[in-house]
Design a protein around this motif. Sequence first.
Motif, short mmCIF file in Angstrom:
data_model
loop_
_atom_site.label_atom_id
_atom_site.label_comp_id
_atom_site.label_asym_id
_atom_site.label_seq_id
_atom_site.Cartn_x
_atom_site.Cartn_y
_atom_site.Cartn_z
N GLY A 74 -9.32 -0.23 -8.56
CA GLY A 74 -8.75 0.32 -7.47
C GLY A 74 -7.62 -0.02 -6.81
O GLY A 74 -6.78 -0.90 -7.83
N ALA A 75 -7.18 0.07 -5.64
CA ALA A 75 -6.05 -0.43 -5.11
C ALA A 75 -5.99 -2.04 -5.22
O ALA A 75 -4.94 -2.44 -5.25
N THR A 76 -7.10 -2.47 -4.68
CA THR A 76 -6.78 -3.92 -4.50
C THR A 76 -6.52 -4.59 -5.69
O THR A 76 -5.49 -5.50 -5.85
N HIS A 104 -2.35 -3.70 4.70
CA HIS A 104 -3.78 -3.84 4.05
C HIS A 104 -4.16 -5.40 3.87
O HIS A 104 -3.06 -5.98 3.60
N MET A 151 3.46 -0.50 3.07
CA MET A 151 2.38 0.25 2.75
C MET A 151 3.16 1.85 3.17
O MET A 151 3.88 2.04 4.17
N ASN A 155 -3.52 3.05 6.90
CA ASN A 155 -5.00 3.42 6.75
C ASN A 155 -5.49 3.67 8.18
O ASN A 155 -6.41 4.14 8.46
N ASP A 180 2.07 0.31 -1.10
CA ASP A 180 0.63 0.60 -1.27
C ASP A 180 0.29 1.79 -0.71
O ASP A 180 0.39 2.21 0.14
N THR A 182 -2.24 3.92 -1.18
CA THR A 182 -3.51 4.53 -1.25
C THR A 182 -3.80 5.66 -0.32
O THR A 182 -4.84 6.53 -0.55
N GLN A 183 -3.22 5.48 1.09
CA GLN A 183 -3.61 6.75 1.67
C GLN A 183 -2.68 7.66 1.80
O GLN A 183 -2.74 8.86 2.21
N SER A 203 -5.75 4.62 -5.48
CA SER A 203 -7.09 4.49 -5.50
C SER A 203 -7.85 5.81 -5.50
O SER A 203 -7.59 6.57 -4.78
N HIS A 205 -11.30 6.62 -4.96
CA HIS A 205 -12.03 6.99 -3.95
C HIS A 205 -11.61 7.34 -2.58
O HIS A 205 -12.28 7.74 -1.63
N LYS A 206 -10.42 7.40 -2.50
CA LYS A 206 -9.80 8.13 -1.08
C LYS A 206 -9.13 9.45 -1.57
O LYS A 206 -8.57 9.86 -0.67
C1 LIG Z 1 -4.02 1.35 2.66
C2 LIG Z 1 -5.16 0.60 1.63
N1 LIG Z 1 -4.83 -0.27 0.80
C3 LIG Z 1 -5.67 -0.65 -0.02
C4 LIG Z 1 -6.89 -0.27 -0.09
C5 LIG Z 1 -7.99 -1.15 -0.95
O1 LIG Z 1 -8.25 -0.02 -1.85
P1 LIG Z 1 -9.63 -0.15 -3.13
O2 LIG Z 1 -10.84 0.07 -2.24
O3 LIG Z 1 -9.48 0.85 -3.70
O4 LIG Z 1 -9.56 -1.54 -3.42
C6 LIG Z 1 -7.30 0.59 0.90
C7 LIG Z 1 -8.81 1.04 1.07
O5 LIG Z 1 -9.33 0.39 2.16
C8 LIG Z 1 -6.45 1.09 1.78
O6 LIG Z 1 -6.77 2.03 2.83
#
Ligand SMILES: Cc1ncc(COP(=O)(O)O)c(C=O)c1O
Length: 382
Positions: A74-76, A104, A151, A155, A180, A182-183, A203, A205-206
């Motif tokens: 995932g992103a983390t 984040h 970012m 988010n 990052d 992710t969004q 990630s 799941h987004k």
């Molecule tokens: C901007 C952002 N970065 C990182 C994450 C973490 O992503 P993941 O749940 O895939 O580790 C999220 C999810 O909450 C996010 O919205």
Amino acid sequence: MEELNKISYLDYNATTPIDPRVFKAMLPFLKDNFANPSSTHHFGQSINGKVKQAREQIADFINAESNELIFTSGATEAINIAIKGIAESYSNKGKHIITLSTEHKAVLDTCKDLERKGFEVTYLPVQPNGLIDLVELKQVIRPDTILVSVMYINNETGVIQPIKEIATLTHQNGALFITDATQAVGKIEIDVDALGIDLLCFSGHKMYAPKGIGALYVRNKTKLTPQTHGGGHEQGLRSGTLNVPGIIALAKACEIASEEMALNQRKISALRDKLETEFLELPNTSLIGDLENRIFNTTNICFKGQDANVLIGRMKNIAVSNGSACSSAVIEPSHVLKAMGLNDDDAFASLRFSLGKYNTIEDIETVVNKIKELTQPNFKYA
Ligand SMILES: Cc1ncc(COP(=O)(O)O)c(C=O)c1O
């Protein structure tokens, strides 16, 4: 999708349901096509071929080469591998990192960890609208700055940072730029080359793929010291047997996003705008963030005098978020909203609505009516 029909789900920035087409694509790899893609037998190699194809498709989606993509959980995890890996690789050049106070926790806490290990981190404040101040970035960047981490899309507020300008400024000062995203990935077109991005995390799941799959883009020739060790998978940067169903799902999600991006943008922004207009017509409400530079699916609204947690608790069959971090059973005001200058009361009074492709006008009406009812001055909780 049955559960989704029972609730008005406006929390797509937290996670998305799996697109049924994505689910269908990954299913054979959970059951019959189970071989390990690292196995040298024919069964394993046929799966390896599918992974290769998926990798090319995902890389193509952000205009990267397939050897620039590292699969993660995932992103983390991607953020940790990237920031720690860069810090270790480039510490001879310098030990200074710049990030934003609205990042984040995956970025902020990784930076905190590096501070404990002797790195210096500048947490750049943001403007009241959530945007980076490029003049300030210019002022704090130094010859020993090795990395700037910003970012792409926030988010909590949906604010979109000027990624290309940040990347250019970072490179002019000899540092690397990570975002990052992710969004952002899946919602807007991303071209890592055109934007000048060195590293990018996202990630599944987004973007309507399952939880447990993500990716890190690393521009060729960028040095990254591995943070996990084992079988040497993913060019030694992320050891561990590949999550084949997740990878196949992510590729399908990218394919669908690419085909339907314009349609989703049109449909979702119309719903978001309707929701937002209704709320902003109410007394004591205000928009948090920037009207121009923001993503089409998100709105964050302060309902002054209200307690967002109480509102959320009162809304059965409605899923929205208060954007505040709930850790160790202590509810804290959102660090993002605080960094934008909100006081604790206003941060606690704010709700984030994040929409997605399965939302309908009925969802919007349900949420608007319920919140109007709960926030009217003479409303008495039963
Ligand atoms: C901007 C952002 N970065 C990182 C994450 C973490 O992503 P993941 O749940 O895939 O580790 C999220 C999810 O909450 C996010 O919205």
